[in-house]
Design a protein around this motif. Structure first.
Motif, PDB file in Angstrom:
ATOM      1  N   TYR A  74       0.844  -1.195   0.000  1.00 37.48           N
ATOM      2  CA  TYR A  74       0.000   0.000   0.000  1.00 37.48           C
ATOM      3  C   TYR A  74       0.882   1.249   0.000  1.00 37.48           C
ATOM      4  O   TYR A  74       1.788   1.377   0.818  1.00 37.48           O
ATOM      5  CB  TYR A  74      -0.892   0.006   1.241  1.00 37.48           C
ATOM      6  N   ARG A  75       0.575   2.130  -0.934  1.00 30.79           N
ATOM      7  CA  ARG A  75       1.248   3.431  -0.966  1.00 30.79           C
ATOM      8  C   ARG A  75       0.288   4.458  -0.371  1.00 30.79           C
ATOM      9  O   ARG A  75      -0.885   4.491  -0.747  1.00 30.79           O
ATOM     10  CB  ARG A  75       1.623   3.817  -2.398  1.00 30.79           C
ATOM     11  N   SER A  76       0.796   5.267   0.525  1.00 29.12           N
ATOM     12  CA  SER A  76      -0.054   6.262   1.174  1.00 29.12           C
ATOM     13  C   SER A  76       0.532   7.649   0.930  1.00 29.12           C
ATOM     14  O   SER A  76       1.705   7.896   1.223  1.00 29.12           O
ATOM     15  CB  SER A  76      -0.140   5.965   2.675  1.00 29.12           C
ATOM     16  N   TRP A  77      -0.296   8.550   0.410  1.00 32.94           N
ATOM     17  CA  TRP A  77       0.168   9.819  -0.146  1.00 32.94           C
ATOM     18  C   TRP A  77      -0.258  11.018   0.686  1.00 32.94           C
ATOM     19  O   TRP A  77      -1.396  11.095   1.148  1.00 32.94           O
ATOM     20  CB  TRP A  77      -0.376  10.004  -1.560  1.00 32.94           C
ATOM     21  N   ASP A  78       0.665  11.956   0.832  1.00 37.04           N
ATOM     22  CA  ASP A  78       0.343  13.286   1.340  1.00 37.04           C
ATOM     23  C   ASP A  78       0.787  14.274   0.270  1.00 37.04           C
ATOM     24  O   ASP A  78       1.936  14.239  -0.176  1.00 37.04           O
ATOM     25  CB  ASP A  78       1.063  13.576   2.659  1.00 37.04           C
ATOM     26  N   PHE A 113       6.350  14.145  -8.814  1.00 36.47           N
ATOM     27  CA  PHE A 113       6.562  13.253  -7.673  1.00 36.47           C
ATOM     28  C   PHE A 113       5.907  11.900  -7.925  1.00 36.47           C
ATOM     29  O   PHE A 113       6.502  10.846  -7.653  1.00 36.47           O
ATOM     30  CB  PHE A 113       5.998  13.900  -6.407  1.00 36.47           C
ATOM     31  N   GLY A 114       4.694  11.923  -8.448  1.00 42.54           N
ATOM     32  CA  GLY A 114       3.998  10.676  -8.762  1.00 42.54           C
ATOM     33  C   GLY A 114       4.728   9.853  -9.801  1.00 42.54           C
ATOM     34  O   GLY A 114       4.825   8.624  -9.691  1.00 42.54           O
ATOM     35  N   ASN A 115       5.251  10.517 -10.820  1.00 42.73           N
ATOM     36  CA  ASN A 115       6.022   9.809 -11.854  1.00 42.73           C
ATOM     37  C   ASN A 115       7.279   9.183 -11.273  1.00 42.73           C
ATOM     38  O   ASN A 115       7.668   8.074 -11.652  1.00 42.73           O
ATOM     39  CB  ASN A 115       6.390  10.779 -12.986  1.00 42.73           C
ATOM     40  N   TYR A 116       7.919   9.914 -10.354  1.00 43.53           N
ATOM     41  CA  TYR A 116       9.122   9.379  -9.708  1.00 43.53           C
ATOM     42  C   TYR A 116       8.785   8.122  -8.906  1.00 43.53           C
ATOM     43  O   TYR A 116       9.482   7.102  -9.014  1.00 43.53           O
ATOM     44  CB  TYR A 116       9.734  10.439  -8.792  1.00 43.53           C
ATOM     45  N   ILE A 117       7.728   8.196  -8.118  1.00 47.82           N
ATOM     46  CA  ILE A 117       7.327   7.042  -7.308  1.00 47.82           C
ATOM     47  C   ILE A 117       6.982   5.857  -8.205  1.00 47.82           C
ATOM     48  O   ILE A 117       7.409   4.717  -7.957  1.00 47.82           O
ATOM     49  CB  ILE A 117       6.131   7.397  -6.409  1.00 47.82           C
ATOM     50  N   LYS A 118       6.238   6.125  -9.248  1.00 48.13           N
ATOM     51  CA  LYS A 118       5.822   5.053 -10.161  1.00 48.13           C
ATOM     52  C   LYS A 118       7.040   4.386 -10.804  1.00 48.13           C
ATOM     53  O   LYS A 118       7.110   3.157 -10.924  1.00 48.13           O
ATOM     54  CB  LYS A 118       4.904   5.620 -11.235  1.00 48.13           C
ATOM     55  N   CYS A 151       9.155   2.411  -8.079  1.00 45.30           N
ATOM     56  CA  CYS A 151       8.499   1.207  -7.568  1.00 45.30           C
ATOM     57  C   CYS A 151       8.909  -0.032  -8.366  1.00 45.30           C
ATOM     58  O   CYS A 151       8.991  -1.140  -7.814  1.00 45.30           O
ATOM     59  CB  CYS A 151       6.976   1.372  -7.601  1.00 45.30           C
ATOM     60  N   LYS A 152       9.209   0.169  -9.624  1.00 44.77           N
ATOM     61  CA  LYS A 152       9.651  -0.957 -10.452  1.00 44.77           C
ATOM     62  C   LYS A 152      11.030  -1.446 -10.021  1.00 44.77           C
ATOM     63  O   LYS A 152      11.360  -2.618 -10.187  1.00 44.77           O
ATOM     64  CB  LYS A 152       9.687  -0.527 -11.924  1.00 44.77           C
ATOM     65  N   GLU A 153      11.815  -0.526  -9.481  1.00 44.88           N
ATOM     66  CA  GLU A 153      13.154  -0.881  -9.014  1.00 44.88           C
ATOM     67  C   GLU A 153      13.129  -1.425  -7.589  1.00 44.88           C
ATOM     68  O   GLU A 153      13.848  -2.374  -7.259  1.00 44.88           O
ATOM     69  CB  GLU A 153      14.056   0.356  -9.085  1.00 44.88           C
ATOM     70  N   SER A 160      -4.299  10.145 -13.646  1.00 46.54           N
ATOM     71  CA  SER A 160      -3.831  10.208 -15.035  1.00 46.54           C
ATOM     72  C   SER A 160      -2.529   9.441 -15.225  1.00 46.54           C
ATOM     73  O   SER A 160      -2.153   9.105 -16.353  1.00 46.54           O
ATOM     74  CB  SER A 160      -3.640  11.671 -15.454  1.00 46.54           C
ATOM     75  N   LEU A 161      -1.843   9.148 -14.100  1.00 42.97           N
ATOM     76  CA  LEU A 161      -0.616   8.352 -14.144  1.00 42.97           C
ATOM     77  C   LEU A 161      -0.892   6.877 -13.879  1.00 42.97           C
ATOM     78  O   LEU A 161       0.042   6.068 -13.811  1.00 42.97           O
ATOM     79  CB  LEU A 161       0.376   8.865 -13.098  1.00 42.97           C
ATOM     80  N   GLY A 162      -2.175   6.553 -13.706  1.00 45.09           N
ATOM     81  CA  GLY A 162      -2.532   5.167 -13.415  1.00 45.09           C
ATOM     82  C   GLY A 162      -2.458   4.827 -11.935  1.00 45.09           C
ATOM     83  O   GLY A 162      -2.407   3.656 -11.546  1.00 45.09           O
ATOM     84  N   ILE A 163      -2.455   5.867 -11.085  1.00 38.82           N
ATOM     85  CA  ILE A 163      -2.410   5.681  -9.637  1.00 38.82           C
ATOM     86  C   ILE A 163      -3.752   6.132  -9.070  1.00 38.82           C
ATOM     87  O   ILE A 163      -4.069   7.327  -9.094  1.00 38.82           O
ATOM     88  CB  ILE A 163      -1.264   6.491  -9.002  1.00 38.82           C
TER      89      ILE A 163
END
Length: 466
Positions: A248-252, A287-292, A295-297, A329-332
Motif C-alpha cells: 500500500y502506498r499512502s500519499w500526502d 513526484f507521482g512519476n518518480y514514485i511510479k 516502484c519498479k526498481e 492520469s498516471l494510473g495511480i
C-alpha cells in the motif's frame, strides 16, 4: 614541543580517545566530529588546530563559533589549555589573534564578525558547534583555503542535528571522499566522567538520549510526541516485503514536501512500514512519476493499492486538476477516507501497544528515518506558553512543523483506511465531518459515497465528474 624530520612529525602530549584518533588520522579534506555531550568535541578540534599550526610554519587558521560568549568560555579556553604556554609568542586581544613562536597565526571569530576576513588566506579552519552555523559560512571558509605550504583543510565539531540539516546532507548523503564523519558517544569518554553522569543521561527522553548520549542524528522536540508508545529499539527493525501480498502506498500532497510511505500487512496481521519518500519543491505530477518509476526498481511482482489525503480531491491554485486526478492520469488510483486526529491517534497507539506472538503489531523499517524521528517527537503537540489560553483546535492536534507532518500524515491515512478506530462510522453516507488537509477538521455534508477506484478511472479517461 619536540620537532622531528624538519617539521614532518610532531610529538604532542595527548592521548586521544578511539574516535578522536580516527578523526586526527583522517586524510579527508573536510572532517566532521559528531559527538554527544562530553565526547571531547571541542578538545579534539583544538588539538587539530594546534597540530596544523605547528606542523606548518607561518600557517594561518581560524576558529569560528556562533556566539562570542561560547567562543571565549569554551573554544578559546580549551585552545589555551591545549597549547603549551612556551609555544605562544603573543595574543592580540583586539583581533582575538594568537601568534605561535613558529610564526603561525590563529584567529578566533564569531557570527557577529560576519564573514569579514579581508584578504586573509587560510591554511585551515575549525567550526565549533557547527550545527548552529549556516551552510553559507562553511562554503565561504572553503573558499578561503588558499594558503600555500599548508594542508588547506577544514574540520567541524558538532552536536548531532536533524537529518534535514545541511551538515547531514553534506557529510552523510555525499559520496565525495573529501568528506568524512566520525561519530562519538558519551560512552567513548566514560572513564573520564563522574560515575553518575551517564546514568543521569539515561533518565532523559529517548529522543534526547539518541542525540546527546549516543551521538546520533536526531532532534529534541519542543513539545510532547503526538503518538505515545513508540520505542525505537522495539518498533524499528530491518524489514523485507512479501511478493505475495499487496503493498500500500499512502500519499500526502503538496508542493513543498509531498510524501509517500509504503506499507504491508504480514501473514500474522502485523503492520509493516517498509519505506518512505519525501520530495522537496516538486509538483505532485513529477513526484507521482518518480514514485511510479522507482516502484519498479524497489519492488518486483507486487500489486499496489493507494490511499491518500481527502484534501487531494480539492482543486489548488497550482493546477486545474486535483491531486487525485493528476495521480489518476498516471494510473495511480487513490482512495481516501474521512477521519479525525482522535481516531488516527487511537488506531496507531493501539497498534504500538499490541504484540503479536511477541512482536509489535506495528514495525517501522530502519530506513524510514523521518517517520521514526516523527514518532519519537518530531511530530508533536504545540507547546503552550505561560499564560496562553487553551484552545483545543491548537493544543489537541499535532503542531504544523512543515517537515515531519507530511510522512506522519501519510502513515495516518493508511491507518484509517486499513483499521477501524473507536470513532469509525460503518455507514459513510451518514458522515457529516470530514478531515480536509492535514490540520483541520472541516464540516462537509457527504451525500452518497462513490467508489473511488471507479471515480478515478473515469477521471483519468477525461470524463467529467460532478
Amino acid at each position: 614541543m619536540p620537532i622531528e624530520g624538519n617539521t614532518l612529525k610532531v610529538k604532542i602530549d595527548y592521548q586521544p580517545l578511539n574516535k578522536q584518533a580516527q578523526f586526527h588520522d583522517s586524510v579527508a579534506k573536510y572532517r566532521l566530529y559528531l559527538g554527544a555531550w562530553r565526547a571531547g568535541k571541542t578538545f579534539a578540534g583544538c588539538q587539530e588546530a594546534y597540530k596544523h599550526s605547528w606542523l606548518y610554519k607561518k600557517n594561518c587558521g581560524i576558529v569560528f563559533r556562533k556566539d562570542y560568549a561560547d567562543l571565549r568560555d569554551t573554544s578559546m579556553k580549551t585552545f589555551f589549555e591545549v597549547v603549551p604556554e612556551e609555544d605562544i609568542a603573543g595574543f592580540n586581544k583586539e583581533e582575538h589573534k594568537v601568534t605561535l613562536t613558529n610564526g603561525s597565526e590563529i584567529y578566533f571569530k564569531y557570527l557577529k564578525d560576519g564573514l569579514k576576513l579581508g584578504s586573509l588566506n587560510l591554511g585551515w579552519f575549525f567550526i565549533d558547534e557547527a550545527e548552529q552555523i549556516t551552510e553559507e559560512i562553511f562554503t565561504y571558509l572553503q573558499g578561503r583555503l588558499s594558503l600555500k605550504n599548508s594542508a588547506r583543510v577544514g574540520w567541524l565539531v558538532s552536536n548531532p542535528p536533524n537529518t534535514d540539516h545541511w551538515i547531514y546532507k553534506m557529510f552523510e548523503e555525499s559520496s565525495d571522499s573529501d568528506f568524512a564523519t566520525f561519530h562519538a558517544s558519551t560512552y567513548e569518554n566514560e572513564k573520564h566522567l563522574p560515575k553518575d553522569y551517564i546514568p543521569s543521561l539515561l533518565k532523559l527522553p529517548i529522543s534526547w538520549q539518541k542525540k546527546y548520549l549516543d551521538g546520533q542524528y536526531g532532534f529534541t522536540p519542543d513539545g510532547k510526541p503526538f503518538y505515545q508508545g513508540f520505542i525505537e529499539r522495539i518498533h524499528k527493525r530491518q524489514l523485507s516485503y512479501n511478493t505475495e501480498k499487496v503493498i500500500y502506498r499512502s500519499w500526502d500532497y503538496g508542493y513543498r514536501h509531498p510524501a509517500c510511505s509504503f506499507h504491508q500487512i504480514d501473514a500474522k496481521g502485523r503492520w509493516l512500514i517498509l519505506r518512505e519518500v519525501m520530495g522537496t519543491d516538486i509538483t505532485i505530477e513529477k513526484f507521482g512519476n518518480y514514485i511510479k518509476t522507482m516502484c519498479k526498481e524497489w519492488f518486483s511482482n507486487v500489486k499496489f493499492e493507494d490511499y491518500g489525503d481527502p484534501a487531494g480531491e480539492q482543486v489548488s491554485d497550482k493546477s486545474e486538476k486535483t491531486s487525485v486526478e493528476i495521480l489518476a492520469s498516471l494510473g495511480i488510483f487513490v482512495t481516501s477516507k474521512p477521519s479525525t486526529y482522535r481516531e488516527r491517534k487511537e488506531i496507531i497507539e493501539r497498534k504500538l501497544a499490541t504484540l503479536i506472538e511477541g512482536i509489535p503489531a506495528l514495525i517501522v523499517d530502519e530506513g524510514c528515518k523521518v517517520i521514526v524521528d516523527g514518532f519519537l517527537g518530531g511530530y508533536h503537540y504545540q507547546v503552550r506558553k505561560p499564560g496562553q489560553a487553551f484552545n483545543p483546535a491548537i493544543f489537541e492536534v499535532p503542531f504544523k512543523d512543515g517537515y515531519y507532518e507530511h510522512l506522519e500524515n501519510s502513515v495516518e491515512y493508511f491507518a484509517v483506511n486499513q483499521f477501524q478506530g473507536a470513532e469509525t462510522k460503518k455507514d459513510l453516507s451518514r458522515i457529516t465531518h470530514k478531515v480536509v488537509g492535514p490540520f483541520k477538521d472541516v464540516q462537509i455534508t457527504v451525500s452518497n459515497e462513490e467508489d473511488n477506484y471507479g471515480k478515478y478511472q473515469r477521471a483519468s479517461a477525461g470524463v467529467m465528474i460532478e
